[in-house]
Design a protein around this motif. Structure first.
Motif, PDB file in Angstrom:
ATOM      1  N   GLN A  55       0.922  -1.334  -0.063  1.00 49.68           N
ATOM      2  CA  GLN A  55      -0.097  -0.001   0.030  1.00 49.68           C
ATOM      3  C   GLN A  55       0.768   1.492  -0.255  1.00 49.68           C
ATOM      4  O   GLN A  55       2.048   1.204   0.515  1.00 49.68           O
ATOM      5  CB  GLN A  55      -0.854   0.010   1.063  1.00 49.68           C
ATOM      6  N   ASN A  56       0.555   2.540  -0.573  1.00 48.29           N
ATOM      7  CA  ASN A  56       1.122   3.635  -0.340  1.00 48.29           C
ATOM      8  C   ASN A  56       0.362   4.271   0.831  1.00 48.29           C
ATOM      9  O   ASN A  56      -0.505   3.849   1.437  1.00 48.29           O
ATOM     10  CB  ASN A  56       0.494   4.568  -1.765  1.00 48.29           C
ATOM     11  N   THR A  57       1.230   5.196   1.384  1.00 48.53           N
ATOM     12  CA  THR A  57       0.847   5.557   2.623  1.00 48.53           C
ATOM     13  C   THR A  57      -0.107   6.777   2.519  1.00 48.53           C
ATOM     14  O   THR A  57      -1.592   6.674   3.116  1.00 48.53           O
ATOM     15  CB  THR A  57       1.739   6.559   3.530  1.00 48.53           C
ATOM     16  N   ILE A  58       0.017   7.682   1.664  1.00 52.22           N
ATOM     17  CA  ILE A  58      -1.087   8.840   0.992  1.00 52.22           C
ATOM     18  C   ILE A  58      -1.435   8.787  -0.148  1.00 52.22           C
ATOM     19  O   ILE A  58      -0.287   8.757  -1.033  1.00 52.22           O
ATOM     20  CB  ILE A  58      -0.817  10.188   1.767  1.00 52.22           C
ATOM     21  N   GLU A  59      -2.807   8.591  -0.695  1.00 54.53           N
ATOM     22  CA  GLU A  59      -3.113   8.979  -2.121  1.00 54.53           C
ATOM     23  C   GLU A  59      -3.747  10.535  -1.946  1.00 54.53           C
ATOM     24  O   GLU A  59      -4.921  10.513  -1.412  1.00 54.53           O
ATOM     25  CB  GLU A  59      -4.118   7.907  -2.593  1.00 54.53           C
ATOM     26  N   ASN A  60      -3.204  11.433  -2.753  1.00 49.96           N
ATOM     27  CA  ASN A  60      -3.852  12.596  -2.642  1.00 49.96           C
ATOM     28  C   ASN A  60      -4.226  13.122  -3.965  1.00 49.96           C
ATOM     29  O   ASN A  60      -4.026  13.016  -5.192  1.00 49.96           O
ATOM     30  CB  ASN A  60      -2.608  13.299  -2.416  1.00 49.96           C
ATOM     31  N   HIS A  61      -5.586  13.793  -3.544  1.00 46.48           N
ATOM     32  CA  HIS A  61      -6.201  14.215  -4.949  1.00 46.48           C
ATOM     33  C   HIS A  61      -6.602  16.067  -4.693  1.00 46.48           C
ATOM     34  O   HIS A  61      -7.137  16.379  -5.528  1.00 46.48           O
ATOM     35  CB  HIS A  61      -7.729  13.561  -4.884  1.00 46.48           C
ATOM     36  N   LYS A  62      -5.946  16.435  -3.527  1.00 42.96           N
ATOM     37  CA  LYS A  62      -6.274  17.892  -3.414  1.00 42.96           C
ATOM     38  C   LYS A  62      -5.064  18.632  -2.637  1.00 42.96           C
ATOM     39  O   LYS A  62      -3.962  18.559  -3.201  1.00 42.96           O
ATOM     40  CB  LYS A  62      -7.618  18.138  -2.709  1.00 42.96           C
ATOM     41  N   ASP A  63      -5.302  19.183  -1.497  1.00 39.75           N
ATOM     42  CA  ASP A  63      -4.362  20.032  -0.949  1.00 39.75           C
ATOM     43  C   ASP A  63      -3.751  19.118   0.351  1.00 39.75           C
ATOM     44  O   ASP A  63      -4.589  18.607   1.224  1.00 39.75           O
ATOM     45  CB  ASP A  63      -4.949  21.368  -0.616  1.00 39.75           C
ATOM     46  N   ILE A  64      -2.715  19.287   0.780  1.00 38.45           N
ATOM     47  CA  ILE A  64      -2.037  18.719   1.791  1.00 38.45           C
ATOM     48  C   ILE A  64      -1.244  19.938   2.428  1.00 38.45           C
ATOM     49  O   ILE A  64      -0.181  20.439   1.854  1.00 38.45           O
ATOM     50  CB  ILE A  64      -1.063  17.597   1.552  1.00 38.45           C
ATOM     51  N   SER A  69       6.782  16.525  10.820  1.00 34.58           N
ATOM     52  CA  SER A  69       6.334  15.130  10.444  1.00 34.58           C
ATOM     53  C   SER A  69       7.075  14.280   9.717  1.00 34.58           C
ATOM     54  O   SER A  69       7.911  14.766   8.996  1.00 34.58           O
ATOM     55  CB  SER A  69       4.874  15.314  10.175  1.00 34.58           C
ATOM     56  N   THR A  70       7.038  12.986   9.904  1.00 38.45           N
ATOM     57  CA  THR A  70       7.561  12.092   9.129  1.00 38.45           C
ATOM     58  C   THR A  70       6.439  11.003   8.409  1.00 38.45           C
ATOM     59  O   THR A  70       5.590  10.371   9.422  1.00 38.45           O
ATOM     60  CB  THR A  70       8.737  11.045   9.837  1.00 38.45           C
ATOM     61  N   VAL A  71       6.450  10.891   7.322  1.00 39.84           N
ATOM     62  CA  VAL A  71       5.598  10.020   6.394  1.00 39.84           C
ATOM     63  C   VAL A  71       6.484   8.895   5.865  1.00 39.84           C
ATOM     64  O   VAL A  71       7.206   8.870   4.956  1.00 39.84           O
ATOM     65  CB  VAL A  71       4.858  10.743   5.269  1.00 39.84           C
ATOM     66  N   THR A  72       6.154   7.503   6.145  1.00 39.75           N
ATOM     67  CA  THR A  72       6.964   6.422   5.741  1.00 39.75           C
ATOM     68  C   THR A  72       5.929   5.475   5.038  1.00 39.75           C
ATOM     69  O   THR A  72       4.782   5.262   5.425  1.00 39.75           O
ATOM     70  CB  THR A  72       7.821   6.000   6.884  1.00 39.75           C
ATOM     71  N   ALA A  73       6.708   4.808   4.020  1.00 40.54           N
ATOM     72  CA  ALA A  73       6.153   3.536   3.379  1.00 40.54           C
ATOM     73  C   ALA A  73       6.994   2.361   3.354  1.00 40.54           C
ATOM     74  O   ALA A  73       8.493   2.862   3.638  1.00 40.54           O
ATOM     75  CB  ALA A  73       5.647   4.193   1.972  1.00 40.54           C
ATOM     76  N   LYS A  74       6.615   1.453   3.085  1.00 36.37           N
ATOM     77  CA  LYS A  74       7.333   0.152   2.810  1.00 36.37           C
ATOM     78  C   LYS A  74       7.637  -0.007   1.106  1.00 36.37           C
ATOM     79  O   LYS A  74       8.439   0.764   0.508  1.00 36.37           O
ATOM     80  CB  LYS A  74       6.992  -1.120   3.335  1.00 36.37           C
ATOM     81  N   ASN A  75       6.841  -0.552   0.473  1.00 37.17           N
ATOM     82  CA  ASN A  75       7.402  -0.745  -1.120  1.00 37.17           C
ATOM     83  C   ASN A  75       6.545   0.238  -1.868  1.00 37.17           C
ATOM     84  O   ASN A  75       6.867   0.456  -3.013  1.00 37.17           O
ATOM     85  CB  ASN A  75       6.939  -2.093  -1.471  1.00 37.17           C
ATOM     86  N   GLY A  76       5.662   0.736  -1.273  1.00 37.14           N
ATOM     87  CA  GLY A  76       4.751   1.656  -1.859  1.00 37.14           C
ATOM     88  C   GLY A  76       5.353   3.192  -1.947  1.00 37.14           C
ATOM     89  O   GLY A  76       6.418   3.355  -1.366  1.00 37.14           O
ATOM     90  N   TYR A  77       4.676   4.109  -2.415  1.00 36.20           N
ATOM     91  CA  TYR A  77       5.262   5.693  -2.204  1.00 36.20           C
ATOM     92  C   TYR A  77       4.628   6.078  -0.778  1.00 36.20           C
ATOM     93  O   TYR A  77       3.377   5.835  -0.418  1.00 36.20           O
ATOM     94  CB  TYR A  77       4.277   6.226  -3.275  1.00 36.20           C
TER      95      TYR A  77
END
Length: 201
Positions: A55-64, A69-77
């Protein structure tokens, strides 16, 4: 405050979602499914960690908006952007992954990526503007891979150790910033691609 939270459910935001920790030693929000943002997502003073290998951590369609902070993933984005929007991060925000790239964009609209620290940016979208971002290379890959569309780089600091900073297969505009590598080639511009360098830096 400073708790560790784990969820296996999909989180979909259609309004304004804020996830923050007010403690000085912030906790971790562990997710096993992708967080889908369709409007405004705010992250402050947390670690957002993807526990799934697929899985990706965040799938974004607008504003972030992300701070400290730290955002981590494994094999996804860590961040997969699919639509137009403003993506704003402070200098204390880092995106990491054990996969090839931490940020992937395939939006057909204009996307503004401002600030933050990324180990690898992969663009397949029409118009990505990157401003004030620190970019390093993921393992055995260039720091910036432009597969399709246009990337405009402003005031970025991109460095690599064993690969070129840029691999361009479409159009890249470098307006300002620092782009350095210990590799033989700093910028790899393919024969059919367009690279425009302007400004004083």
């Amino acid at each position: 405050n400073s708790y560790n939270i784990t969820t296996g459910q999909t989180i979909t935001n259609n309004g304004t979602l804020t996830i923050e920790d007010t403690a000085s030693n912030h906790g971790t929000f562990n997710v096993a499914q992708t967080i889908v943002n369709n409007n405004t997502l705010n992250l402050n003073n947390i670690t957002l960690a993807q526990s799934s290998n697929t899985q990706n951590t965040i799938e974004n369609h607008k504003d972030i908006n992300v701070t400290n902070s730290t955002v981590t993933a494994k094999n996804g984005y860590a961040l997969y952007n699919k639509n137009e929007g403003d993506l704003t991060f402070d200098s204390n925000t880092t995106f990491t992954s054990t996969g090839k790239y931490r940020f992937y964009n395939d939006s057909t609209e204009e996307v503004n990526l401002i600030g933050g620290n990324f180990a690898g940016i992969h663009n397949k979208g029409d118009n990505l503007i990157v401003n004030g971002t620190t970019i390093t290379n993921p393992t055995n890959n260039p720091a910036i891979y432009n597969e399709k569309g246009t990337i405009t780089l402003k005031n970025c600091n991109a460095t690599t150790s064993n690969k070129s900073v840029l691999d361009n297969k479409a159009t890249v505009n470098i307006e300002s910033g620092t782009y350095e590598t210990t590799n033989t080639y700093t910028l790899n511009n393919n024969s059919w691609a367009t690279l425009n360098i302007t400004g004083d830096d």
